[in-house]
Structure formats: structure tokens, C-alpha cells
Write a protein that holds these residues in place. Structure first.
Motif, PDB file in Angstrom:
ATOM      1  N   MET A 102      13.055   3.992   5.673  1.00 26.26           N
ATOM      2  CA  MET A 102      12.855   4.443   5.560  1.00 26.26           C
ATOM      3  C   MET A 102      13.564   4.909   4.265  1.00 26.26           C
ATOM      4  O   MET A 102      13.029   5.647   3.231  1.00 26.26           O
ATOM      5  CB  MET A 102      12.544   6.008   5.761  1.00 26.26           C
ATOM      6  N   SER A 103      15.152   4.767   4.666  1.00 26.10           N
ATOM      7  CA  SER A 103      16.042   5.375   3.488  1.00 26.10           C
ATOM      8  C   SER A 103      16.481   4.202   2.170  1.00 26.10           C
ATOM      9  O   SER A 103      16.515   4.190   1.588  1.00 26.10           O
ATOM     10  CB  SER A 103      17.199   6.468   4.448  1.00 26.10           C
ATOM     11  N   GLU A 104      15.634   2.511   2.873  1.00 24.90           N
ATOM     12  CA  GLU A 104      16.149   1.165   2.460  1.00 24.90           C
ATOM     13  C   GLU A 104      14.354   1.249   0.888  1.00 24.90           C
ATOM     14  O   GLU A 104      14.959   0.819   0.473  1.00 24.90           O
ATOM     15  CB  GLU A 104      15.953   0.460   3.154  1.00 24.90           C
ATOM     16  N   ILE A 105      13.549   1.870   1.736  1.00 20.67           N
ATOM     17  CA  ILE A 105      12.810   1.655   0.897  1.00 20.67           C
ATOM     18  C   ILE A 105      12.359   2.203   0.017  1.00 20.67           C
ATOM     19  O   ILE A 105      11.006   2.430  -1.169  1.00 20.67           O
ATOM     20  CB  ILE A 105      11.291   1.886   1.061  1.00 20.67           C
ATOM     21  N   GLN A 106      13.486   3.665  -0.135  1.00 20.74           N
ATOM     22  CA  GLN A 106      12.875   5.042  -1.637  1.00 20.74           C
ATOM     23  C   GLN A 106      13.021   3.802  -2.773  1.00 20.74           C
ATOM     24  O   GLN A 106      13.840   2.842  -3.440  1.00 20.74           O
ATOM     25  CB  GLN A 106      13.790   5.812  -1.642  1.00 20.74           C
ATOM     26  N   ASP A 107      12.036   4.244  -3.634  1.00 23.86           N
ATOM     27  CA  ASP A 107      12.616   3.846  -5.473  1.00 23.86           C
ATOM     28  C   ASP A 107      11.566   1.678  -5.749  1.00 23.86           C
ATOM     29  O   ASP A 107      12.107   1.265  -6.044  1.00 23.86           O
ATOM     30  CB  ASP A 107      13.628   4.179  -6.127  1.00 23.86           C
ATOM     31  N   LYS A 108      11.424   0.967  -4.303  1.00 23.70           N
ATOM     32  CA  LYS A 108      10.819   0.016  -4.154  1.00 23.70           C
ATOM     33  C   LYS A 108       9.062   0.339  -3.739  1.00 23.70           C
ATOM     34  O   LYS A 108       8.861   1.446  -3.534  1.00 23.70           O
ATOM     35  CB  LYS A 108      11.556  -0.752  -2.786  1.00 23.70           C
ATOM     36  N   ASP A 109       8.626  -1.122  -4.296  1.00 15.57           N
ATOM     37  CA  ASP A 109       7.474  -0.801  -4.428  1.00 15.57           C
ATOM     38  C   ASP A 109       7.179  -1.583  -3.016  1.00 15.57           C
ATOM     39  O   ASP A 109       7.355  -2.899  -2.844  1.00 15.57           O
ATOM     40  CB  ASP A 109       6.614  -2.136  -5.378  1.00 15.57           C
ATOM     41  N   ALA A 110       7.298  -1.093  -1.616  1.00 16.33           N
ATOM     42  CA  ALA A 110       7.098  -1.920  -0.220  1.00 16.33           C
ATOM     43  C   ALA A 110       6.148  -1.610   0.366  1.00 16.33           C
ATOM     44  O   ALA A 110       5.254  -0.690   0.364  1.00 16.33           O
ATOM     45  CB  ALA A 110       8.299  -0.931   0.522  1.00 16.33           C
ATOM     46  N   THR A 111       6.142  -2.833   1.080  1.00 16.66           N
ATOM     47  CA  THR A 111       4.648  -2.601   1.901  1.00 16.66           C
ATOM     48  C   THR A 111       5.838  -2.797   3.825  1.00 16.66           C
ATOM     49  O   THR A 111       6.490  -3.510   3.799  1.00 16.66           O
ATOM     50  CB  THR A 111       3.687  -3.772   1.599  1.00 16.66           C
ATOM     51  N   VAL A 112       5.560  -2.738   4.445  1.00 17.02           N
ATOM     52  CA  VAL A 112       5.224  -2.651   5.919  1.00 17.02           C
ATOM     53  C   VAL A 112       4.538  -3.810   6.631  1.00 17.02           C
ATOM     54  O   VAL A 112       3.269  -3.746   6.870  1.00 17.02           O
ATOM     55  CB  VAL A 112       5.779  -1.615   6.139  1.00 17.02           C
ATOM     56  N   LEU A 113       4.863  -4.281   7.557  1.00 16.33           N
ATOM     57  CA  LEU A 113       4.277  -5.346   8.540  1.00 16.33           C
ATOM     58  C   LEU A 113       4.697  -4.522   9.515  1.00 16.33           C
ATOM     59  O   LEU A 113       6.043  -4.754  10.212  1.00 16.33           O
ATOM     60  CB  LEU A 113       4.387  -6.615   8.446  1.00 16.33           C
ATOM     61  N   PRO A 114       4.795  -3.866  10.254  1.00 18.10           N
ATOM     62  CA  PRO A 114       4.824  -2.844  11.671  1.00 18.10           C
ATOM     63  C   PRO A 114       4.389  -3.499  13.085  1.00 18.10           C
ATOM     64  O   PRO A 114       3.586  -4.052  12.940  1.00 18.10           O
ATOM     65  CB  PRO A 114       3.637  -1.195  11.617  1.00 18.10           C
ATOM     66  N   LEU A 115       5.145  -4.057  13.771  1.00 18.91           N
ATOM     67  CA  LEU A 115       5.055  -4.253  14.776  1.00 18.91           C
ATOM     68  C   LEU A 115       5.284  -3.203  15.996  1.00 18.91           C
ATOM     69  O   LEU A 115       6.994  -3.127  16.500  1.00 18.91           O
ATOM     70  CB  LEU A 115       6.427  -5.563  15.486  1.00 18.91           C
ATOM     71  N   ALA A 119       5.596   2.204  15.176  1.00 18.80           N
ATOM     72  CA  ALA A 119       6.082   1.573  13.578  1.00 18.80           C
ATOM     73  C   ALA A 119       4.586   2.656  13.121  1.00 18.80           C
ATOM     74  O   ALA A 119       4.464   2.764  11.780  1.00 18.80           O
ATOM     75  CB  ALA A 119       6.726   0.452  13.927  1.00 18.80           C
ATOM     76  N   VAL A 120       3.724   1.764  13.622  1.00 21.23           N
ATOM     77  CA  VAL A 120       2.048   1.818  12.670  1.00 21.23           C
ATOM     78  C   VAL A 120       2.095   3.464  12.603  1.00 21.23           C
ATOM     79  O   VAL A 120       1.747   3.702  11.393  1.00 21.23           O
ATOM     80  CB  VAL A 120       1.227   1.049  14.351  1.00 21.23           C
ATOM     81  N   ASP A 121       2.261   3.965  14.031  1.00 23.20           N
ATOM     82  CA  ASP A 121       2.143   5.362  13.907  1.00 23.20           C
ATOM     83  C   ASP A 121       2.754   6.404  12.275  1.00 23.20           C
ATOM     84  O   ASP A 121       2.076   6.940  11.603  1.00 23.20           O
ATOM     85  CB  ASP A 121       1.726   5.936  14.754  1.00 23.20           C
ATOM     86  N   TYR A 122       4.066   5.554  12.409  1.00 19.88           N
ATOM     87  CA  TYR A 122       5.330   6.109  11.590  1.00 19.88           C
ATOM     88  C   TYR A 122       4.599   6.505  10.082  1.00 19.88           C
ATOM     89  O   TYR A 122       4.467   7.322   9.368  1.00 19.88           O
ATOM     90  CB  TYR A 122       6.192   5.969  11.939  1.00 19.88           C
ATOM     91  N   PHE A 123       4.660   4.837  10.104  1.00 15.93           N
ATOM     92  CA  PHE A 123       4.336   4.050   8.135  1.00 15.93           C
ATOM     93  C   PHE A 123       2.859   5.116   8.185  1.00 15.93           C
ATOM     94  O   PHE A 123       2.995   5.116   6.404  1.00 15.93           O
ATOM     95  CB  PHE A 123       4.606   3.493   8.234  1.00 15.93           C
ATOM     96  N   SER A 125       1.499   7.477   9.106  1.00 22.85           N
ATOM     97  CA  SER A 125       1.787   9.406   8.827  1.00 22.85           C
ATOM     98  C   SER A 125       2.589   9.469   7.356  1.00 22.85           C
ATOM     99  O   SER A 125       2.648  10.523   6.674  1.00 22.85           O
ATOM    100  CB  SER A 125       2.465   9.562  10.087  1.00 22.85           C
ATOM    101  N   HIS A 126       3.378   8.647   7.145  1.00 19.51           N
ATOM    102  CA  HIS A 126       3.820   8.769   6.315  1.00 19.51           C
ATOM    103  C   HIS A 126       3.824   8.054   4.836  1.00 19.51           C
ATOM    104  O   HIS A 126       4.130   7.708   4.172  1.00 19.51           O
ATOM    105  CB  HIS A 126       5.509   8.288   6.089  1.00 19.51           C
ATOM    106  N   LYS A 127       2.135   8.053   4.580  1.00 20.79           N
ATOM    107  CA  LYS A 127       1.344   7.286   3.647  1.00 20.79           C
ATOM    108  C   LYS A 127       2.004   5.801   3.401  1.00 20.79           C
ATOM    109  O   LYS A 127       2.631   5.570   2.041  1.00 20.79           O
ATOM    110  CB  LYS A 127       1.861   8.674   2.420  1.00 20.79           C
ATOM    111  N   VAL A 128       3.292   4.710   4.661  1.00 23.91           N
ATOM    112  CA  VAL A 128       3.652   3.764   3.543  1.00 23.91           C
ATOM    113  C   VAL A 128       2.313   2.949   3.824  1.00 23.91           C
ATOM    114  O   VAL A 128       1.917   2.465   4.847  1.00 23.91           O
ATOM    115  CB  VAL A 128       4.837   3.416   4.265  1.00 23.91           C
TER     116      VAL A 128
END
Length: 281
Positions: A102-115, A119-123, A125-128
Motif C-alpha cells: 500500500m505504501s508503494e502503490i501510492q500515486d501509481k496506476d496500480a493493479t494487484v494480483l493477490p495470492l 490479500a484478496v480481502d484486504y485489497f 476492502s481498500h478499493k484497489v
């Protein structure tokens, strides 16, 4: 009141003893899984280390070598592969890696592939933006899944869907130390591409260097992903073992404290009864 007090304390002691049995059992299970996970870490390293040396060798012996996997891009579209656990009760294992991402994706056009479910629930809930939740169970991700993911990501990177691909996982340092880390996997960072060393020994690849390089990169990334998964699994079990050991120790301390309070309450009740008998006589 003294009788009621001792009964409540007795119930709490019984409850803490049950909790202690559970945490002790979880500690033993984690210790058993940790040994297997450590063996997987040791067995996974040689494969992608050899592939990595081959990649470096091709780039080093071809100073004019060009590949889309090596070209730095100026865009801001980043894909993060994030490896977390499926369950809690592992100290700061999950929270540390998720906070790092979360600290690294600030100000980035980021997409996440959670394993992993955490991780799935966290992202979510944080609308990533999440690429897919097909790998919601980290424990069931196999080495075949790792190679399938790497091939899909290589294809997406070559199609310029992402400018950078990174993997976030927890490195296993020791049983008592696990460190969250983020590593760039595409574009590749090769020492030869930076230093432009003069080739000292040339290895011939068939049919040619470029085709071999294009074929090796997805395999290498699959090995890196599997290695990171093994590191994370070992870290999770080590963190859970440490957390459960600490919980067991805390339970023992609470039982000792409650036992002391129980004895004091019982002694106070006996003293009160004797005083009442003496006063009545």
C-alpha cells in the motif's frame, strides 16, 4: 461473595487451559509445516538460479542484444503480485506485506494480483483494482499455477498492458526473522545490460540467442514466483509458530496469576468462615 469469586476464577483458569492447549497444538502444527516449507525453499532455488545465469550469459555475450523484457518504460502502470496468507494468527506476517504494498502503490496506476485470502480481502476492502481472485487460496497454488501466471504476465507485458511488474512477498531469514520485500521482475534488470561487460566466453544457443532468451524468461519468472511463494509459506509458518509460542507462554503466565488469586480468595473465604464461627460461639 468469596464463593462466587472463586468460582469465576476457576472458570477463567479452565478457559485459559483450553486456550493453552489450542495454541500449543497450533505451534506444533506450524513447526511441522515449517520444516517442509524450508525444504521447498532449498529445493526451489537451484532451478531459477541456473535460468538466471543463462539469461545474464546471453545478455553479456550479446552487447547489442535487444528484447522487450529488458526495455525500461516511462509509464506509470504497475502490476503487483502480492503473496499473503489464507489465515491469521501469524503475528505481523500478513499486515507487514500488505502495508508495504500500500505504501508503494501510492500515486501509481496500480493493479494487484493477490495470492492468498488475506490479500484478496484486504485489497477488495481498500478499493484497489484486482486482476483476478482465482488464486484466493495461497496454500493451493501449485508450481504449475506459477508458470501459468508467468506466461500470462509476460504476454501482457509484451502487449504493453503494464509498464512494470513487481512481486511482493516475505523473505525467510530465520525462524525468528521474516522480512517483507518488493522486487521488480519485469523489465528484467541484468548486470550485463548495465555494465556492458566485454564477453570472455561465448556460448552458442540453438536456434539462436534471441529465441532461447524469449523462451527462458517466462520459465525463469515462473521459478521466481514459485520461489517467492515457498519463501512466503516458510515465513508464514515461522511467524505463526512464534506467535503461538508467545500465546502459550502468556496463557501459562495468566494461569499462574489466576491460580494465585484463586488461592488467596479461597484462603480469605476460609478465614471469614472461621471468624464467623468464632464470633457466633
Amino acid at each position: 461473595m468469596a464463593g462466587v469469586s472463586t468460582k469465576e476464577i476457576k472458570n477463567r483458569i479452565r478457559s485459559m487451559e483450553s486456550t493453552k492447549q489450542i495454541t500449543k497444538a497450533m505451534e506444533m502444527v506450524a513447526a511441522s509445516k515449517l520444516r517442509r516449507a524450508q525444504a521447498q525453499v532449498a529445493n526451489s532455488r537451484p532451478y531459477f538460479e541456473i535460468l538466471r545465469s543463462t539469461i545474464d550469459d546471453i545478455v553479456e555475450n550479446n552487447l547489442d542484444f535487444s528484447s522487450p523484457y529488458l526495455k525500461e518504460r516511462t509509464g506509470n502502470k504497475v502490476l503487483y503480485i502480492v503473496i499473503a496468507g489464507d489465515r491469521g494468527l501469524a503475528g505481523g506476517y500478513n499486515s507487514n506485506i500488505l502495508k508495504l504494498v500500500m505504501s508503494e502503490i501510492q500515486d501509481k496506476d496500480a493493479t494487484v494480483l493477490p495470492l492468498g485470502k488475506k490479500a484478496v480481502d484486504y485489497f477488495r476492502s481498500h478499493k484497489v483494482p484486482v486482476l483476478t481472485d482465482s488464486y484466493a487460496e495461497a496454500a493451493s497454488v501449485s508450481i504449475g499455477d506459477c508458470f501459468s501466471i508467468s506466461k500470462q504476465l509476460c504476454k501482457a507485458f509484451k502487449a504493453q498492458e503494464y509498464d512494470e511488474i513487481r512481486i511482493a512477498y516475505t523473505t525467510f531469514v530465520s525462524v525468528l526473522s521474516q522480512t517483507p520485500a518488493s522486487m521488480q521482475i519485469l523489465p528484467l534488470v541484468c548486470e550485463a545490460s548495465e555494465e556492458k561487460k566485454t564477453p570472455t566466453m561465448i556460448t552458442m544457443y540453438e536456434p539462436n540467442d534471441e529465441e532461447v532468451f524469449e523462451a527462458i524468461v517466462p520459465e525463469y519468472l515462473g521459478g521466481v514466483l514459485y520461489g517467492a511463494l515457498c519463501e512466503s509459506r516458510a515465513s508464514e509458518q515461522a511467524a505463526r509458530r512464534t506467535a503461538m509460542d508467545s500465546a502459550t507462554s502468556n496463557a501459562e503466565d495468566m494461569i499462574a496469576d489466576l491460580s494465585l488469586k484463586f488461592n488467596r480468595a479461597r484462603q480469605a473465604a476460609i478465614t471469614q468462615e472461621i471468624t464467623e464461627i468464632v464470633a457466633g460461639s
